[in-house]
Design a protein around this motif. Structure first.
Motif, PDB file in Angstrom:
ATOM      1  N   SER A 187      -6.017 -38.734  -0.312  1.00  0.00           N
ATOM      2  CA  SER A 187      -6.784 -39.948  -0.588  1.00  0.00           C
ATOM      3  C   SER A 187      -5.890 -41.169  -0.404  1.00  0.00           C
ATOM      4  O   SER A 187      -4.688 -41.060  -0.163  1.00  0.00           O
ATOM      5  N   ASP A 188      -6.508 -42.344  -0.538  1.00  0.00           N
ATOM      6  CA  ASP A 188      -5.750 -43.587  -0.436  1.00  0.00           C
ATOM      7  C   ASP A 188      -5.497 -44.179  -1.817  1.00  0.00           C
ATOM      8  O   ASP A 188      -5.515 -45.387  -1.999  1.00  0.00           O
ATOM      9  N   GLY A 189      -5.283 -43.328  -2.794  1.00  0.00           N
ATOM     10  CA  GLY A 189      -5.001 -43.772  -4.144  1.00  0.00           C
ATOM     11  C   GLY A 189      -3.567 -44.253  -4.287  1.00  0.00           C
ATOM     12  O   GLY A 189      -2.812 -44.323  -3.312  1.00  0.00           O
ATOM     13  N   PRO A 190      -3.157 -44.568  -5.506  1.00  0.00           N
ATOM     14  CA  PRO A 190      -1.781 -45.035  -5.742  1.00  0.00           C
ATOM     15  C   PRO A 190      -0.775 -43.928  -5.465  1.00  0.00           C
ATOM     16  O   PRO A 190      -1.101 -42.734  -5.481  1.00  0.00           O
ATOM     17  N   SER A 191       0.452 -44.331  -5.212  1.00  0.00           N
ATOM     18  CA  SER A 191       1.521 -43.376  -4.933  1.00  0.00           C
ATOM     19  C   SER A 191       1.659 -42.358  -6.064  1.00  0.00           C
ATOM     20  O   SER A 191       1.556 -42.690  -7.240  1.00  0.00           O
ATOM     21  N   LYS A 192       1.893 -41.115  -5.674  1.00  0.00           N
ATOM     22  CA  LYS A 192       2.127 -40.050  -6.649  1.00  0.00           C
ATOM     23  C   LYS A 192       3.600 -39.644  -6.681  1.00  0.00           C
ATOM     24  O   LYS A 192       3.962 -38.665  -7.325  1.00  0.00           O
ATOM     25  N   GLY A 193       4.438 -40.394  -5.967  1.00  0.00           N
ATOM     26  CA  GLY A 193       5.854 -40.073  -5.914  1.00  0.00           C
ATOM     27  C   GLY A 193       6.336 -39.980  -4.482  1.00  0.00           C
ATOM     28  O   GLY A 193       5.658 -40.422  -3.553  1.00  0.00           O
ATOM     29  N   GLU A 194       7.502 -39.403  -4.295  1.00  0.00           N
ATOM     30  CA  GLU A 194       8.100 -39.282  -2.973  1.00  0.00           C
ATOM     31  C   GLU A 194       7.954 -37.850  -2.464  1.00  0.00           C
ATOM     32  O   GLU A 194       8.318 -36.902  -3.156  1.00  0.00           O
ATOM     33  N   LEU A 195       7.430 -37.723  -1.249  1.00  0.00           N
ATOM     34  CA  LEU A 195       7.278 -36.407  -0.627  1.00  0.00           C
ATOM     35  C   LEU A 195       8.595 -35.973   0.005  1.00  0.00           C
ATOM     36  O   LEU A 195       9.367 -36.789   0.506  1.00  0.00           O
ATOM     37  N   HIS A 196       8.831 -34.665  -0.006  1.00  0.00           N
ATOM     38  CA  HIS A 196      10.024 -34.065   0.591  1.00  0.00           C
ATOM     39  C   HIS A 196       9.613 -32.876   1.452  1.00  0.00           C
ATOM     40  O   HIS A 196       8.596 -32.230   1.191  1.00  0.00           O
ATOM     41  N   ARG A 197      10.422 -32.588   2.456  1.00  0.00           N
ATOM     42  CA  ARG A 197      10.098 -31.505   3.385  1.00  0.00           C
ATOM     43  C   ARG A 197      10.105 -30.159   2.685  1.00  0.00           C
ATOM     44  O   ARG A 197      10.980 -29.861   1.882  1.00  0.00           O
ATOM     45  N   SER A 198       9.117 -29.337   3.019  1.00  0.00           N
ATOM     46  CA  SER A 198       9.006 -28.016   2.413  1.00  0.00           C
ATOM     47  C   SER A 198       8.421 -27.033   3.425  1.00  0.00           C
ATOM     48  O   SER A 198       7.416 -27.331   4.078  1.00  0.00           O
ATOM     49  N   SER A 199       9.048 -25.889   3.548  1.00  0.00           N
ATOM     50  CA  SER A 199       8.549 -24.855   4.458  1.00  0.00           C
ATOM     51  C   SER A 199       7.611 -23.884   3.772  1.00  0.00           C
ATOM     52  O   SER A 199       6.990 -23.035   4.424  1.00  0.00           O
ATOM     53  N   SER A 200       7.477 -24.010   2.438  1.00  0.00           N
ATOM     54  CA  SER A 200       6.712 -23.005   1.695  1.00  0.00           C
ATOM     55  C   SER A 200       5.542 -23.558   0.888  1.00  0.00           C
ATOM     56  O   SER A 200       4.677 -22.795   0.463  1.00  0.00           O
ATOM     57  N   PHE A 201       5.487 -24.866   0.679  1.00  0.00           N
ATOM     58  CA  PHE A 201       4.445 -25.424  -0.174  1.00  0.00           C
ATOM     59  C   PHE A 201       4.047 -26.787   0.344  1.00  0.00           C
ATOM     60  O   PHE A 201       4.884 -27.550   0.825  1.00  0.00           O
ATOM     61  N   ILE A 202       2.743 -27.104   0.257  1.00  0.00           N
ATOM     62  CA  ILE A 202       2.240 -28.394   0.719  1.00  0.00           C
ATOM     63  C   ILE A 202       1.492 -29.073  -0.418  1.00  0.00           C
ATOM     64  O   ILE A 202       0.554 -28.506  -0.981  1.00  0.00           O
ATOM     65  N   SER A 203       1.920 -30.282  -0.768  1.00  0.00           N
ATOM     66  CA  SER A 203       1.237 -31.069  -1.788  1.00  0.00           C
ATOM     67  C   SER A 203       0.128 -31.896  -1.151  1.00  0.00           C
ATOM     68  O   SER A 203       0.193 -32.257   0.028  1.00  0.00           O
ATOM     69  N   ILE A 204      -0.894 -32.210  -1.936  1.00  0.00           N
ATOM     70  CA  ILE A 204      -1.926 -33.138  -1.491  1.00  0.00           C
ATOM     71  C   ILE A 204      -1.403 -34.542  -1.730  1.00  0.00           C
ATOM     72  O   ILE A 204      -1.283 -34.991  -2.867  1.00  0.00           O
ATOM     73  N   GLY A 205      -1.053 -35.224  -0.675  1.00  0.00           N
ATOM     74  CA  GLY A 205      -0.417 -36.535  -0.792  1.00  0.00           C
ATOM     75  C   GLY A 205      -1.372 -37.675  -0.497  1.00  0.00           C
ATOM     76  O   GLY A 205      -2.408 -37.487   0.150  1.00  0.00           O
ATOM     77  N   THR A 206      -1.037 -38.862  -0.942  1.00  0.00           N
ATOM     78  CA  THR A 206      -1.817 -40.045  -0.593  1.00  0.00           C
ATOM     79  C   THR A 206      -1.429 -40.495   0.814  1.00  0.00           C
ATOM     80  O   THR A 206      -0.374 -40.130   1.344  1.00  0.00           O
ATOM     81  N   PHE A 207      -2.297 -41.314   1.416  1.00  0.00           N
ATOM     82  CA  PHE A 207      -2.005 -41.813   2.756  1.00  0.00           C
ATOM     83  C   PHE A 207      -0.695 -42.590   2.771  1.00  0.00           C
ATOM     84  O   PHE A 207       0.120 -42.440   3.688  1.00  0.00           O
ATOM     85  N   ALA A 208      -0.483 -43.416   1.759  1.00  0.00           N
ATOM     86  CA  ALA A 208       0.736 -44.229   1.699  1.00  0.00           C
ATOM     87  C   ALA A 208       1.974 -43.360   1.560  1.00  0.00           C
ATOM     88  O   ALA A 208       3.000 -43.607   2.210  1.00  0.00           O
ATOM     89  N   ASP A 209       1.904 -42.324   0.722  1.00  0.00           N
ATOM     90  CA  ASP A 209       3.056 -41.445   0.535  1.00  0.00           C
ATOM     91  C   ASP A 209       3.349 -40.658   1.811  1.00  0.00           C
ATOM     92  O   ASP A 209       4.520 -40.442   2.162  1.00  0.00           O
ATOM     93  N   CYS A 210       2.298 -40.224   2.516  1.00  0.00           N
ATOM     94  CA  CYS A 210       2.504 -39.494   3.775  1.00  0.00           C
ATOM     95  C   CYS A 210       3.116 -40.404   4.832  1.00  0.00           C
ATOM     96  O   CYS A 210       3.979 -39.982   5.609  1.00  0.00           O
ATOM     97  N   ALA A 211       2.686 -41.667   4.858  1.00  0.00           N
ATOM     98  CA  ALA A 211       3.249 -42.615   5.820  1.00  0.00           C
ATOM     99  C   ALA A 211       4.727 -42.859   5.545  1.00  0.00           C
ATOM    100  O   ALA A 211       5.550 -42.893   6.469  1.00  0.00           O
ATOM    101  N   ALA A 212       5.079 -43.028   4.279  1.00  0.00           N
ATOM    102  CA  ALA A 212       6.489 -43.246   3.919  1.00  0.00           C
ATOM    103  C   ALA A 212       7.323 -42.027   4.285  1.00  0.00           C
ATOM    104  O   ALA A 212       8.455 -42.153   4.776  1.00  0.00           O
ATOM    105  N   TYR A 213       6.762 -40.847   4.063  1.00  0.00           N
ATOM    106  CA  TYR A 213       7.468 -39.619   4.418  1.00  0.00           C
ATOM    107  C   TYR A 213       7.657 -39.534   5.943  1.00  0.00           C
ATOM    108  O   TYR A 213       8.733 -39.170   6.430  1.00  0.00           O
ATOM    109  N   ASP A 214       6.598 -39.857   6.695  1.00  0.00           N
ATOM    110  CA  ASP A 214       6.697 -39.809   8.155  1.00  0.00           C
ATOM    111  C   ASP A 214       7.822 -40.708   8.663  1.00  0.00           C
ATOM    112  O   ASP A 214       8.565 -40.335   9.579  1.00  0.00           O
ATOM    113  N   LEU A 215       7.933 -41.896   8.086  1.00  0.00           N
ATOM    114  CA  LEU A 215       8.963 -42.823   8.540  1.00  0.00           C
ATOM    115  C   LEU A 215      10.356 -42.278   8.254  1.00  0.00           C
ATOM    116  O   LEU A 215      11.263 -42.387   9.090  1.00  0.00           O
TER     117      LEU A 215
END
Length: 216
Positions: A168-196
């Motif tokens: 969703s496009d809700g408020p940040s839920k924290g900082e995403l980190h790379r994982s080969s075993s688990f995927i969190s449901i992230g916000t659009f903003a958090d995913c964008a920050a992670y991509d960068l």
């Protein structure tokens, strides 16, 4: 501080792409974005160049890639991808053009329900994909075709895939980190920050990992 780069962004008007574009400009990067409807990108900046077009157009990829250091692709069209592999077809043309232009790096954002090459989805994700998310099967299969092509035929390119669990496009839920075993449901903003961050992470080259929030 990452050295400013020139990035070609595909999908800048999307939900993650809008956030990515703002973050990249704020970080000092120069952006060239391809947009079917430029008016959807409500951003003006001296370091932002907007080119009208879409993946289905007869694009001059050599011109688009001129002076570009890296490509960021965050594109999805579930309706079109039910009929054909839009992204895989484009990436098969993009990679040779990257070789010609000397553009070395590519970040491709896929969905968390798209399986990485040689790594089947966890049972719970397979169930979700075949039930709740069954309308997006074509999109997942297109993403998987992109990953297979990159893995088999583009190892000379510094590519990385983010298998994002976007929610969703809700408020940040924290900082995403790379994982080969688990995927969190992230916000659009958090995913964008992670991509960068991922784009400039040399350890992520040739990986198709997901991302997760670290537990507190």
């Amino acid at each position: 501080m990452t050295t400013p780069r020139t990035l070609l962004v595909l999908g800048a008007t999307g939900q993650t792409g809008q956030h990515f574009t703002r973050l990249a400009l704020d970080a000092g990067h120069r952006l060239r974005v391809l947009a079917r409807t430029p008016g959807k990108l409500a951003i003006e900046h001296d370091d932002l160049e907007v080119v009208q077009g879409s993946l289905d157009d007869d694009l001059d990829l050599d011109a688009l890639l001129g002076g570009v250091d890296a490509v960021v692709m965050m594109v999805g069209d579930a309706a079109a991808q039910r009929e054909r592999q839009v992204n895989a077809t484009f990436v098969r043309a993009l990679v040779p053009a990257m070789r010609r232009s000397g553009t070395r790096r590519l970040l491709y954002q896929a969905g968390g329900l798209s399986a990485a090459p040689g790594k089947p989805l966890a049972p719970v994700l397979r169930i979700v994909r075949s039930t709740i998310a069954r309308a997006y099967i074509g999109q997942h299969e297109d993403n998987e075709a992109v990953m297979r092509y990159l893995d088999q035929d583009a190892r000379d390119v510094e590519w990385m895939v983010h298998r994002a669990g976007i929610g969703s496009d809700g408020p940040s839920k924290g900082e995403l980190h790379r994982s080969s075993s688990f995927i969190s449901i992230g916000t659009f903003a958090d995913c964008a920050a992670y991509d960068l961050r991922l784009l400039f992470d040399d350890s992520a080259v040739h990986t198709c990992d997901g991302s997760r929030y670290r537990r507190g």
